[in-house]
Write an enzyme that holds these catalytic residues in place. Sequence first.
Site, short mmCIF file in Angstrom:
data_model
loop_
_atom_site.label_atom_id
_atom_site.label_comp_id
_atom_site.label_asym_id
_atom_site.label_seq_id
_atom_site.Cartn_x
_atom_site.Cartn_y
_atom_site.Cartn_z
N CYS A 106 -6.82 -7.66 0.04
CA CYS A 106 -5.72 -7.26 -0.83
C CYS A 106 -5.98 -5.83 -1.29
O CYS A 106 -7.02 -5.56 -1.89
CB CYS A 106 -5.62 -8.16 -2.06
SG CYS A 106 -5.92 -9.90 -1.76
N GLU A 173 2.86 -5.12 -8.92
CA GLU A 173 2.96 -4.72 -7.52
C GLU A 173 4.19 -5.28 -6.82
O GLU A 173 4.66 -6.38 -7.13
CB GLU A 173 1.72 -5.23 -6.76
CG GLU A 173 0.41 -4.65 -7.23
CD GLU A 173 -0.78 -5.15 -6.43
OE1 GLU A 173 -1.77 -4.40 -6.34
OE2 GLU A 173 -0.73 -6.27 -5.90
#
Length: 292
Positions: A106, A173
């Site tokens: 990630c 995000e």
Amino acid sequence: MSKILRSITSGFIRLTARRRMSLQSKYMQEEFCILVDETDCVLGFANKQNCHQVIGDKCLLHRAFSLFLFRRGTTNGNPNGSLELLMQKRSTNKPTFPSLWSNTCCSHPIRNFPDEMVELDAIGVKKAAQRKALHELGIKADFLPLSRINFLGRVLYAATNEPFSQNKFAEHEVDYILVSVLDPVATQNTNTNLLEVNPDEVSDVRWVSLDEFESMEHFSPNYTNLSPTANAYLCKSNITPWLRGLLTSGLLRKLWSWAEASCSDQSQGRFLIEDNFWDRNRIIHLSAKDVQ
């Protein structure tokens, strides 16, 4: 003599820890994330430090990716078992979400690498995933070619840092969901050739089946022991909030089903059904409850 050795060892450990923290601080200052609005249109750039610093109750919205790398598991000697996901435990040196388990990789596409700005077919984000998979896990592009990285969709979420919320970092995000299934030939040599873990980034890894996630979701008392060498149990409190959100919302099972269908020898019909679920133009909003 033993006191001297202990002192030298202790000093070396402290020096190594400071070096690793200085590397993380360097990345936070020098790598520039892509700021976006809620439709994923680019607004500008900010370094990771400023991107993740809490302003009010959130931090700046920026572009990210979550890579899910699968391999075909082996059940009772059968090499065609169900898919397993490569999970990583984030290093204690990470300024955000240290020591939590997460999906394979990630991170963020960054302006420092112009190719990662390319939006057509999510090529830029895929290249960022290649770069970070190599940096964190030692996975070379031979095992993770762009042609085998599939963009399924995007989710938008916000979450405060865990487990150290007092340091004023958070995530906010537009997260690109990327899925890849290892080529069977690569899988045969997984243990010797695939992984070379970077301890600055990752403290442990484990291949996990969907059944293990399902046990966790239903709070089974038989939590999965993620590490053969340590008591690291899989439960909702020790996975990252974005993975928790995908699990709670049902999206984790959907992307897992897509991966299974993509490499199935059965009819194309199943794959089309799974693929039709994913709208590449849509951004799915995960709620605060999803990521808790």
